[in-house]
Design a protein around this motif. Sequence first.
Motif, PDB file in Angstrom:
ATOM      1  N   UNK A  43      -6.170  -2.579   2.446  1.00  0.00           N
ATOM      2  CA  UNK A  43      -6.102  -2.229   1.024  1.00  0.00           C
ATOM      3  C   UNK A  43      -5.220  -3.201   0.239  1.00  0.00           C
ATOM      4  N   UNK A  44      -4.350  -3.941   0.940  1.00  0.00           N
ATOM      5  CA  UNK A  44      -3.380  -4.763   0.206  1.00  0.00           C
ATOM      6  C   UNK A  44      -3.371  -6.213   0.707  1.00  0.00           C
ATOM      7  N   UNK A  45      -4.501  -6.930   0.501  1.00  0.00           N
ATOM      8  CA  UNK A  45      -4.449  -8.353   0.848  1.00  0.00           C
ATOM      9  C   UNK A  45      -3.539  -9.080  -0.142  1.00  0.00           C
ATOM     10  N   UNK A  46      -3.053 -10.227   0.260  1.00  0.00           N
ATOM     11  CA  UNK A  46      -2.304 -11.066  -0.680  1.00  0.00           C
ATOM     12  C   UNK A  46      -3.304 -11.853  -1.531  1.00  0.00           C
ATOM     13  N   UNK A  47      -2.983 -12.068  -2.814  1.00  0.00           N
ATOM     14  CA  UNK A  47      -3.903 -12.767  -3.726  1.00  0.00           C
ATOM     15  C   UNK A  47      -3.164 -13.849  -4.506  1.00  0.00           C
ATOM     16  N   UNK A 321      -6.216  -1.785   9.168  1.00  0.00           N
ATOM     17  CA  UNK A 321      -6.901  -0.579   8.668  1.00  0.00           C
ATOM     18  C   UNK A 321      -6.770  -0.525   7.147  1.00  0.00           C
ATOM     19  N   UNK A 322      -7.675   0.192   6.460  1.00  0.00           N
ATOM     20  CA  UNK A 322      -7.416   0.463   5.042  1.00  0.00           C
ATOM     21  C   UNK A 322      -6.578   1.748   4.936  1.00  0.00           C
ATOM     22  N   UNK A 323      -5.362   1.648   4.441  1.00  0.00           N
ATOM     23  CA  UNK A 323      -4.540   2.864   4.384  1.00  0.00           C
ATOM     24  C   UNK A 323      -3.585   2.866   3.199  1.00  0.00           C
ATOM     25  N   UNK A 324      -3.093   4.071   2.879  1.00  0.00           N
ATOM     26  CA  UNK A 324      -1.990   4.222   1.921  1.00  0.00           C
ATOM     27  C   UNK A 324      -0.882   4.972   2.634  1.00  0.00           C
ATOM     28  N   UNK A 325       0.353   4.687   2.274  1.00  0.00           N
ATOM     29  CA  UNK A 325       1.467   5.296   2.988  1.00  0.00           C
ATOM     30  C   UNK A 325       2.610   5.653   2.050  1.00  0.00           C
ATOM     31  N   UNK A 350      -5.714  22.016   5.202  1.00  0.00           N
ATOM     32  CA  UNK A 350      -6.743  21.093   4.699  1.00  0.00           C
ATOM     33  C   UNK A 350      -6.227  19.664   4.589  1.00  0.00           C
ATOM     34  N   UNK A 351      -5.063  19.397   5.164  1.00  0.00           N
ATOM     35  CA  UNK A 351      -4.455  18.051   5.088  1.00  0.00           C
ATOM     36  C   UNK A 351      -5.381  17.032   5.757  1.00  0.00           C
ATOM     37  N   UNK A 352      -5.502  15.851   5.143  1.00  0.00           N
ATOM     38  CA  UNK A 352      -6.376  14.812   5.708  1.00  0.00           C
ATOM     39  C   UNK A 352      -5.590  13.564   6.119  1.00  0.00           C
ATOM     40  N   UNK A 385       7.645   9.023   7.757  1.00  0.00           N
ATOM     41  CA  UNK A 385       6.663   8.018   7.323  1.00  0.00           C
ATOM     42  C   UNK A 385       5.282   8.634   7.523  1.00  0.00           C
ATOM     43  N   UNK A 386       4.446   8.564   6.493  1.00  0.00           N
ATOM     44  CA  UNK A 386       3.121   9.181   6.608  1.00  0.00           C
ATOM     45  C   UNK A 386       2.067   8.235   6.053  1.00  0.00           C
ATOM     46  N   UNK A 387       0.878   8.301   6.624  1.00  0.00           N
ATOM     47  CA  UNK A 387      -0.208   7.493   6.061  1.00  0.00           C
ATOM     48  C   UNK A 387      -1.547   8.193   6.201  1.00  0.00           C
ATOM     49  N   UNK A 388      -2.447   7.790   5.284  1.00  0.00           N
ATOM     50  CA  UNK A 388      -3.819   8.285   5.322  1.00  0.00           C
ATOM     51  C   UNK A 388      -4.755   7.101   5.375  1.00  0.00           C
ATOM     52  N   UNK A 389      -5.824   7.227   6.148  1.00  0.00           N
ATOM     53  CA  UNK A 389      -6.747   6.102   6.355  1.00  0.00           C
ATOM     54  C   UNK A 389      -8.112   6.468   5.788  1.00  0.00           C
ATOM     55  N   UNK A 390      -8.764   5.522   5.132  1.00  0.00           N
ATOM     56  CA  UNK A 390     -10.119   5.808   4.669  1.00  0.00           C
ATOM     57  C   UNK A 390     -10.635   4.732   3.745  1.00  0.00           C
ATOM     58  N   UNK A 391     -11.908   4.808   3.406  1.00  0.00           N
ATOM     59  CA  UNK A 391     -12.463   3.830   2.482  1.00  0.00           C
ATOM     60  C   UNK A 391     -11.865   4.008   1.092  1.00  0.00           C
ATOM     61  N   UNK A 392     -12.089   3.014   0.253  1.00  0.00           N
ATOM     62  CA  UNK A 392     -11.398   2.957  -1.032  1.00  0.00           C
ATOM     63  C   UNK A 392     -11.614   4.223  -1.875  1.00  0.00           C
ATOM     64  N   UNK A 393     -12.826   4.833  -1.766  1.00  0.00           N
ATOM     65  CA  UNK A 393     -13.083   6.002  -2.620  1.00  0.00           C
ATOM     66  C   UNK A 393     -12.252   7.234  -2.204  1.00  0.00           C
ATOM     67  N   UNK A 394     -11.679   7.209  -0.991  1.00  0.00           N
ATOM     68  CA  UNK A 394     -10.849   8.350  -0.567  1.00  0.00           C
ATOM     69  C   UNK A 394      -9.385   8.171  -0.960  1.00  0.00           C
ATOM     70  N   UNK A 395      -9.036   6.992  -1.485  1.00  0.00           N
ATOM     71  CA  UNK A 395      -7.624   6.705  -1.735  1.00  0.00           C
ATOM     72  C   UNK A 395      -6.964   7.683  -2.721  1.00  0.00           C
ATOM     73  N   UNK A 396      -7.663   8.084  -3.821  1.00  0.00           N
ATOM     74  CA  UNK A 396      -7.001   9.035  -4.720  1.00  0.00           C
ATOM     75  C   UNK A 396      -6.627  10.337  -3.998  1.00  0.00           C
ATOM     76  N   UNK A 397      -7.538  10.828  -3.149  1.00  0.00           N
ATOM     77  CA  UNK A 397      -7.240  12.071  -2.418  1.00  0.00           C
ATOM     78  C   UNK A 397      -6.079  11.863  -1.444  1.00  0.00           C
ATOM     79  N   UNK A 398      -6.098  10.707  -0.764  1.00  0.00           N
ATOM     80  CA  UNK A 398      -5.026  10.429   0.200  1.00  0.00           C
ATOM     81  C   UNK A 398      -3.682  10.290  -0.522  1.00  0.00           C
ATOM     82  N   UNK A 399      -3.714   9.605  -1.676  1.00  0.00           N
ATOM     83  CA  UNK A 399      -2.467   9.443  -2.444  1.00  0.00           C
ATOM     84  C   UNK A 399      -1.941  10.808  -2.884  1.00  0.00           C
ATOM     85  N   UNK A 400      -2.875  11.695  -3.301  1.00  0.00           N
ATOM     86  CA  UNK A 400      -2.451  13.032  -3.746  1.00  0.00           C
ATOM     87  C   UNK A 400      -1.854  13.807  -2.571  1.00  0.00           C
TER      88      UNK A 400
END
Length: 470
Positions: A43-47, A321-325, A350-352, A385-400
């Motif tokens: 999710x966070x490549x360098x640019x 992996x694609x993740x948010x933490x 219901x935690x994902x 420390x916690x993280x959620x993994x998933x494709x980009x469209x799941x990121x809002x739910x994981x962030x929440x």
Amino acid sequence: MPSPLPTPVRDDLVAQLRRQVSGPVFAPEDPGYAEECRTYNLMTPLLPEVAVGAESAEDVQAAVRLAAEHGLAVAIRGGGHIVATSGEGSLVINMRRMNAVTVDAEARRVRLQGSVLWQDVLDATAPYGLAPMNGSSPTVSAVGYLLGGGHSPTLGRLLGWAAEYVTAFDLVTADGVLRHVTPDSDPDLFFAVRGTKGNFGVVTALELEVFPFTRIFAGGLWFPGERMADVLTSWREWVAGTPDELTSSIAVQRLPPLPELPEPLRGAFVVHVRIAYLGDPEEGERLIRPLRSAAPVIFDTVADLPYAEAATLHLDPPEPLPYVDRSTGLRDLTKETVDALVEVAGPDSGCVLASIEIRRLGGALAREPRTPDAVPTRGLEFQMFAFGVGPVETMPQLRASLAGLIEAVRPWHDPRRLVSFLSPDEAQQQSDIEELYGPERYRRLARIKQTYDPANVFRINHNIAPARPA
Ligand SMILES: Cc1cc2nc3c(=O)[nH]c(=O)nc-3n(C[C@H](O)[C@H](O)[C@H](O)COP(=O)(O)OP(=O)(O)OC[C@H]3O[C@@H](n4cnc5c(N)ncnc54)[C@H](O)[C@@H]3O)c2cc1C
């Protein structure tokens, strides 16, 4: 973000870099740019504007000088494990080609180049019966980890923060000068570099003490996630009385259905207790007995192991992996904390989230270091420390979900936390960073930053801004 440089100026910079640097140089349109800028988190490549694959300290010096001359920030990629921002408009120095390890067995010391991975350090030291204070992932870079303080899940509670055992740095500062930094040569820099990641320059090499451990009683106990409340309760009571020779953490995990996972864990909701004990295996077995009765153990890998095998104790995912933490420090883990965690992440929640990990600190991790450093976590009891993994469209739910988790444990929040676990979403305000380091330490760091990097060239990180000149 628009490019900070007009195209001809950027092209001229790239041409100058190619003349002055022996390693490869990549502009965004070049083949190899994406690979050079890849990180562990998809999710966070360098640019950056330009990426330089450094092959020597001289390459690093030339890249830093040219970046500073062109007003570009410098981002540092070591093992690529937790980058703070995408570094748009910056010059990235990729250290991955500088990965040598030299062992001085007699002095019990290693010299590590700027991006050597922990597995390579373990492979180099094990034949001499020596062990480094490695982290939980064999593919994290040793230097990036040490600069963040370094919590070792095997040696941490016995020896303290791994950064305490760095004895010297070769550091390229914002003026492009390569300095050999020791506690005697530059006490301020030696203090500041240990605990602030890449805020003060690029470490091209460092020297580190290693320890005579060849074996360790270590492994994991996995319990059904449905028994999360019982296992967390037993673990919290148990870790309160464990000796410093024992380091432990616990993780509530929703594992993916990967074929490489053993059957009872594949796709399962589990609680994973990690144990590392530096003593007699029989005593280790006696120490962990109370845990075994917390709930049925569904998988058990605890054994007397060669030290190097405990490097994968946490079973961190090896591939990107694609993740948010998110992360937070906890000043306590009470019965009420357990209740709050079960409510937000337990069987009926219901935690994902893929993993919620709590590391027990204390022991030597609470002790003051021999030589002062910037590590802000002494006295912190637990790190989460916690993280959620998933494709980009799941990121809002994981962030929440992550936000809900952090909110649930807010009553036990401790502002101190491991700098190494700060995610791109965290501590983006200067006030957050000040809180994390505490006002006195932060003011000292900001003054040192003003001396060595007044233009804040090294700002693609959780940044310490230079103090305003008096
Ligand atoms: C799966 C996983 C497991 C982890 N386990 C642990 C653990 O057990 N204990 C622990 O303490 N931490 C742990 N961490 C955190 C890790 O130590 C930090 O994120 C560390 O900074 C990663 O370093 P890196 O070089 O691999 O990553 P990068 O993303 O390349 O670097 C992160 C930052 O470190 C700095 N940096 C890296 N190399 C240099 C250099 N040569 N010179 C100057 N600055 C540099 C830069 O600021 C850079 O932005 C873990 C992280 C992950 C993803």
